[in-house]
Scaffold this motif. Structure first.
Motif, PDB file in Angstrom:
ATOM      1  N   LEU A 172      52.280  42.744  37.720  1.00 59.59           N
ATOM      2  CA  LEU A 172      51.114  43.411  37.927  1.00 59.59           C
ATOM      3  C   LEU A 172      49.920  43.713  37.142  1.00 59.59           C
ATOM      4  O   LEU A 172      48.631  44.088  37.446  1.00 59.59           O
ATOM      5  N   SER A 173      50.543  44.206  36.069  1.00 54.28           N
ATOM      6  CA  SER A 173      49.743  44.748  35.472  1.00 54.28           C
ATOM      7  C   SER A 173      48.254  43.543  34.792  1.00 54.28           C
ATOM      8  O   SER A 173      47.016  44.181  34.750  1.00 54.28           O
ATOM      9  N   ASN A 174      49.488  42.104  34.799  1.00 54.08           N
ATOM     10  CA  ASN A 174      47.875  41.181  34.343  1.00 54.08           C
ATOM     11  C   ASN A 174      46.485  41.603  35.816  1.00 54.08           C
ATOM     12  O   ASN A 174      45.442  41.198  35.589  1.00 54.08           O
ATOM     13  N   ALA A 175      47.540  41.308  36.449  1.00 55.08           N
ATOM     14  CA  ALA A 175      46.669  41.021  38.231  1.00 55.08           C
ATOM     15  C   ALA A 175      46.160  42.067  38.738  1.00 55.08           C
ATOM     16  O   ALA A 175      44.338  42.240  38.839  1.00 55.08           O
ATOM     17  N   LYS A 176      46.068  43.089  37.966  1.00 60.46           N
ATOM     18  CA  LYS A 176      45.130  44.521  38.426  1.00 60.46           C
ATOM     19  C   LYS A 176      44.265  44.383  36.729  1.00 60.46           C
ATOM     20  O   LYS A 176      42.743  44.406  37.399  1.00 60.46           O
ATOM     21  N   THR A 177      44.104  44.343  36.199  1.00 62.57           N
ATOM     22  CA  THR A 177      42.793  44.140  34.694  1.00 62.57           C
ATOM     23  C   THR A 177      42.363  43.078  35.494  1.00 62.57           C
ATOM     24  O   THR A 177      40.763  43.082  35.779  1.00 62.57           O
ATOM     25  N   LEU A 178      42.807  41.697  35.731  1.00 65.74           N
ATOM     26  CA  LEU A 178      41.737  40.796  36.577  1.00 65.74           C
ATOM     27  C   LEU A 178      40.784  41.577  37.828  1.00 65.74           C
ATOM     28  O   LEU A 178      39.772  41.158  37.595  1.00 65.74           O
ATOM     29  N   ALA A 179      41.590  41.582  38.576  1.00 66.75           N
ATOM     30  CA  ALA A 179      41.087  42.250  39.866  1.00 66.75           C
ATOM     31  C   ALA A 179      40.120  43.344  39.226  1.00 66.75           C
ATOM     32  O   ALA A 179      38.995  43.409  40.003  1.00 66.75           O
ATOM     33  N   SER A 180      40.479  44.397  38.326  1.00 67.76           N
ATOM     34  CA  SER A 180      39.176  45.578  37.738  1.00 67.76           C
ATOM     35  C   SER A 180      37.794  44.583  37.277  1.00 67.76           C
ATOM     36  O   SER A 180      37.201  44.911  37.226  1.00 67.76           O
ATOM     37  N   GLN A 181      38.150  43.518  36.442  1.00 65.99           N
ATOM     38  CA  GLN A 181      37.607  42.264  36.252  1.00 65.99           C
ATOM     39  C   GLN A 181      36.073  42.471  37.025  1.00 65.99           C
ATOM     40  O   GLN A 181      35.411  42.007  36.765  1.00 65.99           O
ATOM     41  N   TYR A 182      37.389  41.813  38.260  1.00 63.05           N
ATOM     42  CA  TYR A 182      35.950  41.093  39.027  1.00 63.05           C
ATOM     43  C   TYR A 182      35.348  42.132  39.840  1.00 63.05           C
ATOM     44  O   TYR A 182      34.764  42.354  40.418  1.00 63.05           O
ATOM     45  N   ALA A 183      36.118  42.950  40.196  1.00 61.56           N
ATOM     46  CA  ALA A 183      35.730  44.220  40.994  1.00 61.56           C
ATOM     47  C   ALA A 183      34.187  44.809  39.918  1.00 61.56           C
ATOM     48  O   ALA A 183      33.397  45.366  40.489  1.00 61.56           O
ATOM     49  N   SER A 184      34.382  44.574  38.661  1.00 59.56           N
ATOM     50  CA  SER A 184      33.162  45.115  37.516  1.00 59.56           C
ATOM     51  C   SER A 184      31.995  44.076  37.742  1.00 59.56           C
ATOM     52  O   SER A 184      31.013  44.481  38.312  1.00 59.56           O
ATOM     53  N   THR A 185      32.457  43.348  38.196  1.00 63.66           N
ATOM     54  CA  THR A 185      31.415  41.532  38.384  1.00 63.66           C
ATOM     55  C   THR A 185      30.925  42.205  39.621  1.00 63.66           C
ATOM     56  O   THR A 185      29.247  41.873  39.614  1.00 63.66           O
ATOM     57  N   ILE A 186      31.804  42.416  40.741  1.00 62.36           N
ATOM     58  CA  ILE A 186      30.625  42.383  42.202  1.00 62.36           C
ATOM     59  C   ILE A 186      29.758  44.088  41.453  1.00 62.36           C
ATOM     60  O   ILE A 186      28.484  43.798  42.396  1.00 62.36           O
ATOM     61  N   ARG A 187      30.026  44.714  41.331  1.00 58.52           N
ATOM     62  CA  ARG A 187      29.608  46.014  40.893  1.00 58.52           C
ATOM     63  C   ARG A 187      28.073  45.535  40.453  1.00 58.52           C
ATOM     64  O   ARG A 187      26.810  46.017  40.555  1.00 58.52           O
ATOM     65  N   LYS A 188      28.364  44.781  39.433  1.00 54.44           N
ATOM     66  CA  LYS A 188      27.051  44.342  38.559  1.00 54.44           C
ATOM     67  C   LYS A 188      26.039  43.404  39.739  1.00 54.44           C
ATOM     68  O   LYS A 188      24.559  43.561  38.987  1.00 54.44           O
TER      69      LYS A 188
END
Length: 442
Positions: A224-240
């Protein structure tokens, strides 16, 4: 002369139109470059959004599996707590049984001592009476006053012998009873010790399973920790990328308005010049038909329908005296009679055969199922079956429940049950262990 002026104006007007067209073409090229930036940003955003959706699905799957494992571990924890409670009660029963055995040994020693003393006294009296039997009977004959006195004297000798004999037999019976009790208590203690070993094995097994479940949960936490880290990175890419798209769209809009404003100014200036030229050329009878150029309303249309999807997917980050009546037509005595048919058959943990082998709860459920009464398979569940009964009101066919064990009550303080692997299906004393409850299921 007027003709020359008109020609000069026409050339100037053409140059102005050429300048305007060059500006429009330059803006179109600039817009084309900006459109390429937006297209690239949208592509990156859509890829990140697809990855984010996949990660969110993985997070949901991991959380679902983790929830199942946690539920399983909670059930194992509950079993372990019940088992530990049963083990504490069993330890108390073992201590009490050892006390009963010690008392039985003391009683047996006292009974044996009385038996030996009576036997010694009896031998002395017998020896005295029968070694001097002739003299005794002769004295009785000579010293007696009449026949009644003689018979009384002889009868006394016989009574003394009979009394000694009966007393000795009574002492011998007492010794045997105490010895049998000691043997029974020893067997009950052995059964408890065997049950304790079974409890120890169950405890070890449960602890192993619980530790495995804990490891699974810890692994899920890591996933879960790894998946949430990836999710956060993808969400950041979308925002950028949304920021890039918004900035480029704003820049395009500003450039479009500036170009439009320039075109309007140029068109306005061209109209004035054209009007002047027309006035100047009125004498020649010619009119300049090249009026001001209309503004090119080539507004850049930007398709950002993907923007609405940026917030549509969660990242996984934000987002006593009891004697109830009988309810069946089955006779408890019939149940007991049927159950006794299997005394002597083996005990098999988890077994489901009254002849080939079964355990305590299996024995109870199989016996009752013969009469159409459906009962749970585990001893824990059987403690909640039917209706509660006080032990003083227990009747044949009721179920006697102990910590982690069940038996069928026969009446008269006796039970029939699948005891242990060494004892198999056998009879027993109902109060040989702590009774937790009595259930009536008939």
């Amino acid at each position: 002369m007027k003709w020359e002026k008109a020609l000069k104006y026409t050339r100037k007007h053409k140059r102005m139109i050429a300048v305007m067209m060059a500006g429009v073409i330059g803006f179109a090229c600039f817009y084309s470059a900006d459109a390429s930036v937006i297209k690239d940003a949208k592509k990156k955003k859509n890829e990140a959004q697809q990855n984010l959706d996949n990660i969110n699905q993985q997070i949901n799957n991991i959380q679902s599996e983790q929830s199942k494992v946690k539920s399983q571990m909670a059930a194992y924890d509950e079993q372990l707590m019940s088992l530990l409670t049963d083990m504490e009660l069993l330890k108390t029963d073992i201590d009490n049984k050892e006390g009963e055995i010690d008392q039985a040994k003391t009683d047996l020693a006292a009974a044996q001592e009385k038996e030996q003393q009576q036997y010694a006294d009896m031998k002395k009296r017998i020896q005295y009476m029968y070694e001097n039997g002739d003299d005794t009977f002769l004295d009785a004959l000579v010293e007696s006053e009449d026949i009644s006195d003689l018979l009384n004297r002889v009868e006394y000798v016989s009574e003394v012998y009979s009394y000694d004999r009966e007393l000795l037999v009574a002492y011998q019976e007492t010794v045997q009873q105490v010895a049998d009790l000691e043997s029974q208590l020893e067997q009950e203690l052995a059964d408890m010790e065997e049950l304790k070993q079974s409890y120890d094995q169950q405890e070890a097994s449960l602890n192993q399973v619980i530790n495995e479940k804990k490891a699974q949960i810890a692994d899920f936490d890591s996933q879960l920790s790894n998946a949430k880290t990836l999710a956060s990175q993808y969400a950041s890419t979308i925002r950028k990328q949304n920021e890039v798209i918004a900035q480029e769209q704003a820049r395009q809009e500003k450039a479009r308005k500036e170009a439009e404003e320039k075109a309007k100014k140029a068109a306005k200036a061209g109209t004035k010049t054209s009007n002047s030229a027309t006035t100047a050329s009125t004498d020649s009878g010619t009119t300049d038909s090249t009026g001001g150029s209309s503004s090119s309303n080539n507004t850049a249309s930007t398709d950002d329908s993907d923007n609405s999807s940026s917030g549509s997917s969660s990242t996984g980050l934000t987002n006593n005296g009891l004697n109830p009546s009988y309810s069946t037509g089955v006779s408890g005595s019939s149940v007991v009679s049927y159950a006794t048919n299997f005394v002597g058959n083996p005990y098999v943990f988890g077994g489901n055969s009254l002849t080939e082998g079964t355990d305590c709860s299996g024995f109870v459920s199989l016996v009752y199922s013969h009469f159409g009464v459906s009962l749970p398979r585990s001893s824990y569940a059987l403690q909640s079956s039917g209706q509660a009964v006080s032990y003083e009101n227990a009747q044949p066919g009721d179920i006697i429940c102990y910590p982690g064990h069940v038996a069928i009550y026969m009446g008269g303080g006796r039970i029939v049950h699948a005891s242990t692997p060494s004892s198999g299906i056998c009879y027993g004393n109902a109060t040989y262990r702590t009774i937790t409850m009595v259930r009536r299921v008939l």
